[in-house]
Design an enzyme around this catalytic site. Sequence first.
Site, PDB file in Angstrom:
ATOM      1  N   HIS A 225       0.821  -1.209   0.000  1.00 35.94           N
ATOM      2  CA  HIS A 225       0.000   0.000   0.000  1.00 35.94           C
ATOM      3  C   HIS A 225       0.849   1.251   0.000  1.00 35.94           C
ATOM      4  CE1 HIS A 225      -2.673   3.180   1.501  1.00 35.94           C
ATOM      5  NE2 HIS A 225      -3.640   2.469   0.965  1.00 35.94           N
TER       6      HIS A 225
ATOM      7  N   GLU B  54       1.630   4.213  -3.232  1.00 34.21           N
ATOM      8  CA  GLU B  54       1.931   5.596  -2.897  1.00 34.21           C
ATOM      9  C   GLU B  54       3.391   5.912  -3.172  1.00 34.21           C
ATOM     10  OE1 GLU B  54       0.572   6.288   1.064  1.00 34.21           O
ATOM     11  OE2 GLU B  54      -1.513   5.883   0.569  1.00 34.21           O
TER      12      GLU B  54
END
Length: 262
Positions: free
Chosen positions: A145, A175
């Site tokens: 993530h 990200e």
Amino acid sequence: MKVLVVAAHGSSHPLARAALGGFADHVRALAPDRPIHLAYTAFRRSGNHPASAGAQERELPRVLEGLERLGAPVELAVLSLHVVAGDEFERTRLAVEAFARGQGVPARLSGPLLARPEDAPQVARALAGELKALPPGEAAVLMGHGAAGEAQQLYRELARELQALAPLARLGVLEAADPADPLHIRAMAADLAARGVRRATLAPLLTVAGRHAHKDLAGEQPGSWRSALAAHGIDSPADLRGLVEREAFRALWAGRLAGLLA
């Protein structure tokens, strides 16, 4: 009263939710002597938060409020299923500490898989063990993530450790804003293509395979990791099992559970 909470980010995806439920049942078999609750720790956001699909009662604050209403002091143990020690794990830690102060009874919280750089080799070995069946010349691309601030460095440590064990394995994160960042899918795709790779299995480095895995990782739309690899001539079948469905990680969490309850 002794209670165990299994704390995970959660998901609104039905398959991911079923996987979490199955893991909670696994934990119940390992700790049959106490009530076990599954709690979600994600921010409430319309559309993709677990609560948006009718699971409000599983939000960690609500689970803790329910335990407070039992009327007797609760000795709480919390098994974290978080991947890194980022903002979400910190919110979980603060919530558990506040509950313990209110109860006047100690509470215990296990750490995430990656709490510090020294955790990376163990997690890398677990990942490499899961990837050992890949055919020669086939790569693996794993999606994490991502995290804010220093926690992102934990992904970099893990990526280095994993590549040392499995040279064609790559770990990236959603990200990573700079396409030149080694954690960005474009950088990984260009690197693998330059090495002559034409096939790479996609897999989530996520507790469960929810929306990010099915859409951002393995989706057919422009912008997905599958599309980024295809643009470099790399075919990318997907293995959409979350970490709770992988035996190596179930074993890691079983070990942490034993330490938590000792």
